[in-house]
Design an enzyme around this catalytic site. Structure first.
Site, short mmCIF file in Angstrom:
data_model
loop_
_atom_site.label_atom_id
_atom_site.label_comp_id
_atom_site.label_asym_id
_atom_site.label_seq_id
_atom_site.Cartn_x
_atom_site.Cartn_y
_atom_site.Cartn_z
N ASP A 107 -26.79 45.11 -43.40
CA ASP A 107 -26.34 44.43 -42.19
C ASP A 107 -25.28 43.41 -42.54
OD1 ASP A 107 -28.03 42.69 -39.45
OD2 ASP A 107 -25.96 43.37 -39.73
N HIS A 128 -27.45 44.69 -31.10
CA HIS A 128 -26.91 44.52 -32.46
C HIS A 128 -26.45 45.85 -33.01
CE1 HIS A 128 -26.30 42.18 -36.01
NE2 HIS A 128 -27.14 42.87 -36.75
N CYS A 158 -20.83 41.71 -34.24
CA CYS A 158 -21.51 42.60 -35.20
C CYS A 158 -20.91 43.98 -35.27
CB CYS A 158 -23.01 42.69 -34.91
SG CYS A 158 -23.39 42.92 -33.18
#
Lengths: 322, 653
Positions: B466, B450, B406
């Site tokens: 995201d 994250h 991520c």
């Protein structure tokens, strides 16, 4: 003969309601057992305090748990220590007599009538080292603790301290027992002098004939102090009355340990020498008689005779009997 | 029957107990400390075994002083928490070498208890508690050993005695724990000392920061929602926000406390409570978007919650959030500038791509979607172990490796946005969480860490984007285990195939959650809460002390009776007591027993004068004679005897 009692002991007796002498057996019931923290116990309090402060400062919940658990354990141990000693029965045991200078092994019997085993019960006399024993369920144990003996005669122990710190050593539970414990101390034997010659004649009896033990030399009126061995029974059977046989010669074969024959002027030395003689004679297997200013023991031998003689020596000129 | 108590066996027990206590500390102490301590203890055992003399007092003191110097150098300070423990461990070992008598032993044992306590500074989990309880049991038995002067009882019996005592002490301990007035620590300033590194989010992000946490299933925090737990896709937990980019690493801007901050809530508030594990940083996590301040905290312009002090202990706090919101309607020039910052001469290919996309997109939204579509449709991979990147990480990621976690996606996305003129920033934190059905709360672990981006759009303010949702949507919906194949190095228990093991772990975690809340979290506030449940109002420390005393006394009475019950009379004594009671009762009514009278005659005498009770008296007489002079009495017969005597005492004579 009561020993000198100091003020502290007197106060202690009063506080703990000890009335001497007590009749055996003594039961250590709840009213006479006392319990106080030991030095270790107070050190634990300090440790607990530090642990508590640490727990508060760092907000350690489990620290609180540990501190409180330890504190609770200490409180519980009061009950355990107390019950380790409560309701025991203390009785006088058979104490062997000793010689001055030796250690007497004072015997005490501890009986545990309950269904709980007792461990590490301590017995202490004055400032001596304590002696420990267990008291298993429903059994009696004999405990012997040593006491140094320095004087002849009856050694009396008036107070012994029975205590325990089991299981954690944080509290001391105790009771004072005023049992009439005693031990007979014979004088210290002096082995330096050789046994006297046989046949040292009596100073008191007349010198008509040497009185011995073997050759018959005639009869005389019976006196109550005459040994039954010397009674002329056949004469009695013939209705001549009670007569005592007399013997001559072989008077030389009697061993008399005679007070009056001793050279030294000191009482204790005399007693020591006599004591040494008794032991030597008994060892040799000889018959021996003892003559003291206050009593006479006819020649004999054996354990009982030896103890009688030694006892006579031990108690010579001392004013208490039992 | 005296026996010196400092014998080999007892010393061995003591050494064993000390070893058990020191063991958990070994990983936290420098090796030389553990070795020195072990050596001292072993040497003492050796000396005892071989009956040799103990070393010179001055030698030991010299070693002690040298050790202090050593500790000072290893830890930096002498009187900190960790250094203090090191000193204690060393001194305990040396003291053992000095032990000559009973008093020395008790000092060692008490110091050992204290050292046992220090274990809780590092861990208060249930397993630590169990281990230390066991150790406590052993230390206690050791103490008992030193107070037994004969061979009896055997060691197994001693352990049993020790255990029974501890069990008897537990109720008292509980009372003390509940009622002892709690004071909120610390009482004085804690000395600063070195903290062990704890894995977790850091205050910078570069490729690999977040994926390295993928391996850790350590718990970051737990959440208790007042009502329904929101859907996983809505669970974005806001943590450190990063604004400055140097081409590789993102770092935060200065933490400016927002004196006034405004937001528009577009959904109803969600209330929850977070229990945060200590991470030795200041940030507090909250569900996007936090709508209130936690106690003793501030909020920055980037809506990041920061505690005023570093979080060293587990911290529970209540929070309220709005899942749908609007923030940052107005962007100041300074904000715009800092959120458009890109390093010069870095990542040229990405720059070109950004400029090209800007030309091709009419609106900002279209630009964003273009990038996301690129991630989604082109061959991009989502993996915990991407290839390492070089000096131009964004370029290499976008064009060469195309494989990342991520942080790679978020970083590349934000970079492109900035080059294209859209202010963007990185938000790190956690996403999702595991619901524990056994306690109905959410567990968020390090593996859920994250990173995502926020872009500023006109008329919309700061909006979350995201990129991971584009490349691996199942990550957002279902969590990381769903997103990655088996070949990825996920923590063992996170894997799907070990479902039964996970269930076990979840139930254990529920237990540990309750443990944390009620035992470890039992602070003054919680004490008041707990006690008011039972109707106690107006709790102050005087009342607490009073309740404590009363409860202790109430507890001690039955405990004493129970412990002292073995002092109970033997059966014969019991019988005698009942008989004495009977005689006393009769005496009260005017029929005392003559001292020369035997029991049979006595009762016969009473029977003559009171024929109405003759049969009862007869029963008493026979039972008593049987008990006293017959064969062994059993408890039933005694009970019957007792009943008959009682019956008689209630009858009128």
């Amino acid at each position: 003969m009561r020993t000198q009692v100091d003020l502290k002991t007197r106060v202690g007796d009063w506080i703990f309601k000890l009335k001497l002498p007590e009749t055996a057996p003594i039961k250590l019931h709840r009213r006479r057992v006392f319990i106080l923290p030991t030095k270790t116990g107070t050190t634990l309090v300090i440790t607990l305090l530090f642990m508590l402060i640490g727990s508060i400062n760092y907000n350690l919940s489990l620290g609180y748990v540990l501190t409180f658990l330890l504190a609770s354990l200490a409180i519980i141990s009061i009950l355990h220590t107390f019950r380790n000693i409560a309701n025991l029965e203390i009785d006088i045991g058979r104490t062997e007599s000793v010689f001055v200078g030796d250690e007497a092994q004072i015997a005490i019997v501890i009986t545990n009538p309950s269904t709980l085993a007792r461990y590490s019960i301590g017995l202490r006399y004055q400032k001596n080292d304590p002696v420990y024993t267990d008291a298993p369920i429903k059994q009696s144990v004999v405990v012997k603790f040593p006491v140094m003996v320095n004087k002849r005669g009856w050694l009396r122990l008036e107070r012994i301290n029975i205590f325990t710190q089991y299981p954690m050593g944080l509290f001391n539970a105790w009771s004072n027992a005023g049992l009439n414990l005693r031990c007979l101390a014979y004088p210290k034997p002096d082995h330096t002098q050789a046994l006297p010659e046989l046949g040292s004649h009596h100073a008191k009896e007349g010198t008509q004939k040497g009185i011995g033990t073997n050759d018959f030399s005639g009869l005389r009126e019976h006196q109550p102090s005459d040994s039954p061995k010397h009674i002329a029974w056949k004469a009695l059977a013939r209705e001549h009355g009670m007569l005592t046989k007399q013997f001559t010669g072989q008077a030389d074969h009697e061993l008399w340990l005679d007070w009056y024959r001793l050279a030294s002027s000191d009482i204790e030395t005399k007693l020591s020498i006599l004591c040494g003689w008794i032991l030597k004679a008994e060892n040799n297997g000889q018959q021996y008689g003892l003559r003291l200013p206050n009593l006479v023991l006819e020649p004999n031998q054996g354990e009982a005779h030896k103890q009688n003689c030694l006892k006579a020596l031990a108690l010579y000129n001392l004013d208490d009997s039992n | 029957m005296t026996r010196t108590n400092l014998n080999f066996n007892n010393l061995l027990w003591l050494a064993g107990a000390m070893a058990l206590i020191i063991l958990p500390h070994i990983s936290r102490l420098p090796i030389w400390v553990s070795l020195l301590s072990t050596a001292s203890i072993s040497y003492r055992i050796y000396l005892s075994r071989t009956q040799r003399a103990l070393p010179n007092k001055w030698l030991i003191m010299l070693i002690a002083v040298l050790s202090m110097i050593g500790v000072q150098r290893s830890f930096g300070i002498l009187l900190g928490r960790d250094s203090g423990i090191a000193i204690l461990v060393i001194l305990l070992g040396l003291k053992l070498l000095e032990t000559k008598n009973q008093r020395d032993v008790s000092i060692i044992i008490f110091l050992s208890y204290f050292l046992l306590l220090t274990n809780f500074l590092y861990s208060q989990t249930i397993s630590t508690a169990v281990y230390l309880l066991f150790t406590f049991w052993v230390v206690n038995t050791t103490l008992i050993n030193f107070n037994l002067f004969t061979a009896a009882p055997g060691y197994r019996q001693r352990l049993k005695i020790s255990g029974v005592m501890i069990l008897q002490a537990l109720p008292l301990m509980l009372v003390l724990f509940v009622f002892f007035p709690r004071v909120q620590g610390p009482l004085w300033g804690l000395p600063s000392d070195t903290r062990s590194a704890i894995s977790g989010l850091s205050d910078s992000m570069s490729p690999g920061s977040i994926s390295s946490l993928g391996l850790s299933d350590a718990i970051a925090f737990r959440v208790n929602f007042e009502r329904v737990i929101p859907a996983s896709a809505d669970l974005y937990w806001r943590g450190p926000v990063f604004v400055h980019f140097d081409g590789k690493t993102w770092t935060p801007g200065p933490y400016i406390e927002a004196k006034q901050i405004s937001y528009k809530a577009l959904s109803s508030p969600i209330d929850y409570q977070i229990i945060l594990e200590p991470h030795h940083q200041r940030w507090l996590f909250a569900l996007d978007l936090p709508g209130m301040l936690a106690p003793n905290s501030i909020i920055t312009q980037e809506f990041q919650l920061l505690a005023r002090r570093v979080i060293h202990d587990r911290l529970p706090y209540s929070m309220r959030s709005h899942i749908k919101y609007q923030i940052g309607e107005v962007l100041t020039d300074r904000e715009r500038k800092s959120n458009l910052q890109v390093p010069r001469n870095s990542n040229p290919r990405a720059r070109d791509l950004a400029e090209r996309l800007k030309k091709e997109s009419e609106t900002e939204r279209k630009l964003i979607n273009h990038v996301l579509r690129m991630f989604r449709e082109q061959k991009f991979f989502y993996t915990l172990t991407p290839p390492l990147l070089g000096p131009q990480p964004v370029d290499e990621f976008l064009f060469d490796t195309r494989s990342g976690f991520c942080e790679h996606y978020a970083s590349a996305f934000a970079f492109i946005m900035r080059v294209a003129g859209i202010p963007a920033r990185i938000v790190t934190g956690y996403q999702g969480g595991e619901t524990n059905p056994y306690g109905n709360y959410l567990i968020i672990r390090q593996t859920d860490a994250h990173a995502w981006a926020e872009v500023w759009l006109k008329d919309e303010g700061w909006v979350r984007v995201d990129p991971t949702a584009a490349v691996a949507p199942s990550r957002i919906e279902f969590g990381i285990t769903a997103a990655l194949p088996i070949t990825e190095p996920l923590p063992l228990l996170a894997r799907k195939e070990y479902n039964w093991l996970r269930q076990v772990r979840l139930s254990l975690d529920a237990v540990s959650y309750t443990w944390n809340q009620w035992i470890l979290g039992y602070n003054p506030q919680r004490q008041i809460e707990f006690l008011s449940q039972f109707g106690f109002r107006h709790i102050n420390w005087q009342r607490l002390a009073f309740m404590l005393m009363t409860s202790l006394i109430i507890l001690i009475i039955p405990l004493s009776l129970f412990i002292l019950k073995d002092l109970h009379l033997t059966k014969r004594d019991q019988v005698e007591q009942i008989w004495l009671r009977f005689c006393k009762n009769m005496a009260k009514r005017g029929w005392p027993r003559h001292t020369w009278e035997g029991p049979a005659d006595y009762i016969t005498r009473i029977q003559i004068t009171h024929p109405e009770c003759a049969s009862l008296l007869q029963a008493i007489k026979e039972t008593y004679i049987n008990l006293r002079y017959g064969k062994s009495a059993d408890q039933e017969m005694i009970k019957m005897f007792d009943n008959k005597v009682r019956e008689l005492s209630t009858r009128r004579l």
